[in-house]
Design an enzyme around this catalytic site. Structure first.
Site, PDB file in Angstrom:
ATOM      1  N   CYS A   1      13.494 -13.689   4.889  1.00  0.00           N
ATOM      2  CA  CYS A   1      13.818 -13.184   3.548  1.00  0.00           C
ATOM      3  C   CYS A   1      15.292 -12.812   3.395  1.00  0.00           C
ATOM      4  O   CYS A   1      15.771 -12.611   2.283  1.00  0.00           O
ATOM      5  CB  CYS A   1      12.919 -12.003   3.205  1.00  0.00           C
ATOM      6  SG  CYS A   1      11.182 -12.447   3.261  1.00  0.00           S
TER       7      CYS A   1
ATOM      8  N   HIS B   1      15.864  -7.296  -2.198  1.00  0.00           N
ATOM      9  CA  HIS B   1      14.747  -8.181  -1.856  1.00  0.00           C
ATOM     10  C   HIS B   1      13.466  -7.576  -2.441  1.00  0.00           C
ATOM     11  O   HIS B   1      13.236  -6.365  -2.355  1.00  0.00           O
ATOM     12  CB  HIS B   1      14.651  -8.300  -0.332  1.00  0.00           C
ATOM     13  CG  HIS B   1      13.455  -9.069   0.104  1.00  0.00           C
ATOM     14  ND1 HIS B   1      13.127 -10.283  -0.441  1.00  0.00           N
ATOM     15  CD2 HIS B   1      12.490  -8.794   1.032  1.00  0.00           C
ATOM     16  CE1 HIS B   1      12.021 -10.720   0.123  1.00  0.00           C
ATOM     17  NE2 HIS B   1      11.612  -9.836   1.011  1.00  0.00           N
TER      18      HIS B   1
ATOM     19  N   ASN C   1       6.601 -11.432  -3.839  1.00  0.00           N
ATOM     20  CA  ASN C   1       7.662 -11.634  -2.847  1.00  0.00           C
ATOM     21  C   ASN C   1       7.834 -13.140  -2.638  1.00  0.00           C
ATOM     22  O   ASN C   1       6.929 -13.802  -2.135  1.00  0.00           O
ATOM     23  CB  ASN C   1       7.255 -10.936  -1.549  1.00  0.00           C
ATOM     24  CG  ASN C   1       8.284 -11.091  -0.436  1.00  0.00           C
ATOM     25  OD1 ASN C   1       9.216 -11.883  -0.543  1.00  0.00           O
ATOM     26  ND2 ASN C   1       8.101 -10.337   0.634  1.00  0.00           N
TER      27      ASN C   1
HETATM   28  N1  COA Z   1      -6.995  -4.601  -1.464  1.00  0.00           N
HETATM   29  C1  COA Z   1      -7.817  -3.580  -1.116  1.00  0.00           C
HETATM   30  N2  COA Z   1      -7.705  -2.915   0.046  1.00  0.00           N
HETATM   31  C2  COA Z   1      -6.728  -3.315   0.881  1.00  0.00           C
HETATM   32  C3  COA Z   1      -5.852  -4.361   0.582  1.00  0.00           C
HETATM   33  C4  COA Z   1      -6.021  -5.021  -0.644  1.00  0.00           C
HETATM   34  N3  COA Z   1      -5.219  -6.056  -1.024  1.00  0.00           N
HETATM   35  N4  COA Z   1      -4.983  -4.510   1.609  1.00  0.00           N
HETATM   36  C5  COA Z   1      -5.301  -3.597   2.522  1.00  0.00           C
HETATM   37  N5  COA Z   1      -6.373  -2.877   2.088  1.00  0.00           N
HETATM   38  C6  COA Z   1      -7.043  -1.775   2.767  1.00  0.00           C
HETATM   39  C7  COA Z   1      -7.020  -1.912   4.272  1.00  0.00           C
HETATM   40  O1  COA Z   1      -8.050  -2.747   4.723  1.00  0.00           O
HETATM   41  C8  COA Z   1      -7.188  -0.482   4.684  1.00  0.00           C
HETATM   42  O2  COA Z   1      -8.531  -0.155   4.587  1.00  0.00           O
HETATM   43  P1  COA Z   1      -9.213   0.776   5.725  1.00  0.00           P
HETATM   44  O3  COA Z   1      -8.455   2.078   5.663  1.00  0.00           O
HETATM   45  O4  COA Z   1     -10.620   0.853   5.266  1.00  0.00           O
HETATM   46  O5  COA Z   1      -8.999   0.043   7.016  1.00  0.00           O
HETATM   47  C9  COA Z   1      -6.459   0.310   3.614  1.00  0.00           C
HETATM   48  O6  COA Z   1      -6.356  -0.567   2.474  1.00  0.00           O
HETATM   49  C10 COA Z   1      -5.069   0.719   4.018  1.00  0.00           C
HETATM   50  O7  COA Z   1      -4.421  -0.407   4.577  1.00  0.00           O
HETATM   51  P2  COA Z   1      -2.938  -0.359   5.063  1.00  0.00           P
HETATM   52  O8  COA Z   1      -2.570  -1.663   5.699  1.00  0.00           O
HETATM   53  O9  COA Z   1      -2.747   0.895   5.846  1.00  0.00           O
HETATM   54  O10 COA Z   1      -2.191  -0.236   3.649  1.00  0.00           O
HETATM   55  P3  COA Z   1      -0.715   0.153   3.343  1.00  0.00           P
HETATM   56  O11 COA Z   1      -0.706   1.354   2.509  1.00  0.00           O
HETATM   57  O12 COA Z   1       0.172   0.116   4.565  1.00  0.00           O
HETATM   58  O13 COA Z   1      -0.268  -1.065   2.417  1.00  0.00           O
HETATM   59  C11 COA Z   1       1.012  -3.097   2.464  1.00  0.00           C
HETATM   60  C12 COA Z   1      -0.253  -2.388   2.930  1.00  0.00           C
HETATM   61  C13 COA Z   1       1.001  -4.493   3.068  1.00  0.00           C
HETATM   62  C14 COA Z   1       1.006  -3.185   0.941  1.00  0.00           C
HETATM   63  C15 COA Z   1       2.263  -2.279   2.930  1.00  0.00           C
HETATM   64  O14 COA Z   1       2.121  -1.903   4.280  1.00  0.00           O
HETATM   65  C16 COA Z   1       3.524  -3.075   2.768  1.00  0.00           C
HETATM   66  O15 COA Z   1       3.905  -3.446   1.668  1.00  0.00           O
HETATM   67  N6  COA Z   1       4.272  -3.327   3.883  1.00  0.00           N
HETATM   68  C17 COA Z   1       5.455  -4.147   3.850  1.00  0.00           C
HETATM   69  C18 COA Z   1       5.057  -5.577   4.010  1.00  0.00           C
HETATM   70  C19 COA Z   1       6.133  -6.534   3.570  1.00  0.00           C
HETATM   71  O16 COA Z   1       6.897  -6.257   2.680  1.00  0.00           O
HETATM   72  N7  COA Z   1       6.185  -7.721   4.199  1.00  0.00           N
HETATM   73  C20 COA Z   1       7.125  -8.741   3.865  1.00  0.00           C
HETATM   74  C21 COA Z   1       8.493  -8.352   4.264  1.00  0.00           C
HETATM   75  S1  COA Z   1       9.680  -9.543   3.819  1.00  0.00           S
END
Ligand code: COA
Length: 332
Positions: free
Chosen positions: A112, A259, A289
């Site tokens: 990215c 980004h 993204n």
């Molecule tokens: N819909 C519903 N529930 C979801 C979900 C979705 N799309 N995605 C994850 N969950 C659930 C998980 O299964 C988890 O459930 P559990 O507690 O029962 O296990 C819960 O939500 C929390 O998941 P978690 O992964 O801890 O969520 P989070 O708050 O960290 O959010 C992201 C996840 C991916 C949105 C966040 O971590 C993020 O944006 N990270 C950066 C990723 C990124 O930008 N990558 C590209 C970089 S260039």
């Protein structure tokens, strides 16, 4: 001559739109979960077009906007982490499609951070007077690499391409690139080769840490929380670094295009920097993204909205797999 002049911009966004409700048809998810945590409402997917088609369409529009003959382009740099070919470089396919017969071509992959990396390279060629006209095309078809059963990842990404035509100028330009290779396994898409070399032995022992040898082949895998944490600090540090190079105060910046990974990451990083929301450009709500294409698509949108004015200080900042990060400030 250290600066850059943007002669023209272009972008290509696929017609097919998938909103959050469409994802709840195929996954256990909802708009109520996705939007507040990411800022994404919908994303565009190139369901019937390859990546190099998107890249070429964005490039054509940038050439038209610049009002130049494609034969005048000396160098095409494509940034992509989602190519259809290991080789040739996608820039060669773009060259063919737009008739830039005099251009040298190569691709960069800094995930990215690809557009900022290409900008850094382009500026050096232009400052050295090696080339007069350079085109950067950042084109990404993330839908190629998503596991559409992984609700924590596939909902984040879309497909798009953005392009800029650049010439050298006397205006100020500053850039900074960084990487934390220790974190390579926080976000990756491992290539799966169909080996038929009869002498090969298992090589997965060379990976460790979070690397998951059982992850689906050729698909994106990420530790979302680790990436989130890295991203806020990386964007913050990268902006401070380029601002210091130019002797700017962060409040001198007129507009910042970060980004577009997650609205909460953007909000937190810019809040830490003390940049007010009205100076922060976002399109994540309707694009998701689109990796290295986020920033040039944003530049094109601002350009065509008449919001890029001579004398403005434009800051771009990003991060991505690697983990890489970087920023640039250019006076327009
Ligand atoms: N819909 C519903 N529930 C979801 C979900 C979705 N799309 N995605 C994850 N969950 C659930 C998980 O299964 C988890 O459930 P559990 O507690 O029962 O296990 C819960 O939500 C929390 O998941 P978690 O992964 O801890 O969520 P989070 O708050 O960290 O959010 C992201 C996840 C991916 C949105 C966040 O971590 C993020 O944006 N990270 C950066 C990723 C990124 O930008 N990558 C590209 C970089 S260039």
């Amino acid at each position: 001559m250290n600066g850059l002049e943007i002669l023209g911009t272009g972008s290509y966004v696929p017609d097919f739109e998938a909103d959050n409700d469409k994802f709840s048809e195929i996954l256990d998810t909802s708009d109520e979960w996705i939007y507040p945590r990411t800022g994404i409402k919908r994303r565009h997917l190139a369901v019937d077009k390859p990546n190099h088609f998107m890249a070429s369409e964005a490039a054509k529009k940038a050439v038209e906007d610049a009002g130049i003959d494609p034969k005048d382009i000396d160098l095409i740099i494509v940034s992509t982490c989602t190519p259809e070919f290991f080789y040739p470089a996608m820039s060669c396919l773009v060259q063919k499609r737009i008739g830039a017969v005099n251009a040298a071509c190569f691709d960069v992959n800094a995930a990215c951070t690809g557009f900022i990396t290409a900008l850094d390279i382009a500026q050096k060629y232009l400052a050295a007077d090696k080339y007069k006209t350079v085109m950067i095309v950042s084109s990404e078809k993330l839908s190629n690499q998503q596991d559409y059963t992984d609700r924590a990842s596939c909902i984040l990404f879309g497909d798009a391409a953005g392009a800029v035509v650049l010439r050298g100028s006397d205006k100020p330009f500053y850039s900074f690139l960084g990487a934390e290779g220790d974190e390579f396994d926080a976000l990756y898409c491992k290539i799966h080769y169909e080996h038929n070399c009869p002498f090969y032995e298992d090589q997965d022992a060379f990976y460790n840490g979070r690397f998951d040898t059982f992850a689906k082949q050729n698909y994106l895998w990420q530790d979302g929380k680790a990436v989130y944490k890295f991203a806020v600090n990386a964007m913050h540090n990268a902006v401070l670094n380029v601002a210091a190079q130019g002797g700017y105060d962060v409040s001198d910046l007129d507009i910042i295009i970060p980004h577009q990974a997650n609205m909460r990451i953007i909000g937190k990083a810019t809040e830490l920097l003390g940049i007010p929301p009205e100076k922060v450009y976002t399109n994540i709500e309707y694009m998701g993204n689109v990796s290295s294409a986020c920033i040039p698509v944003g530049i094109d949108e601002l350009n065509h909205a008449g919001r890029l004015k001579t004398g403005m200080k434009l800051c771009v900042v990003g991060f991505g797999a690697g983990l890489t990060y970087g920023a640039a400030i250019m006076e327009l």
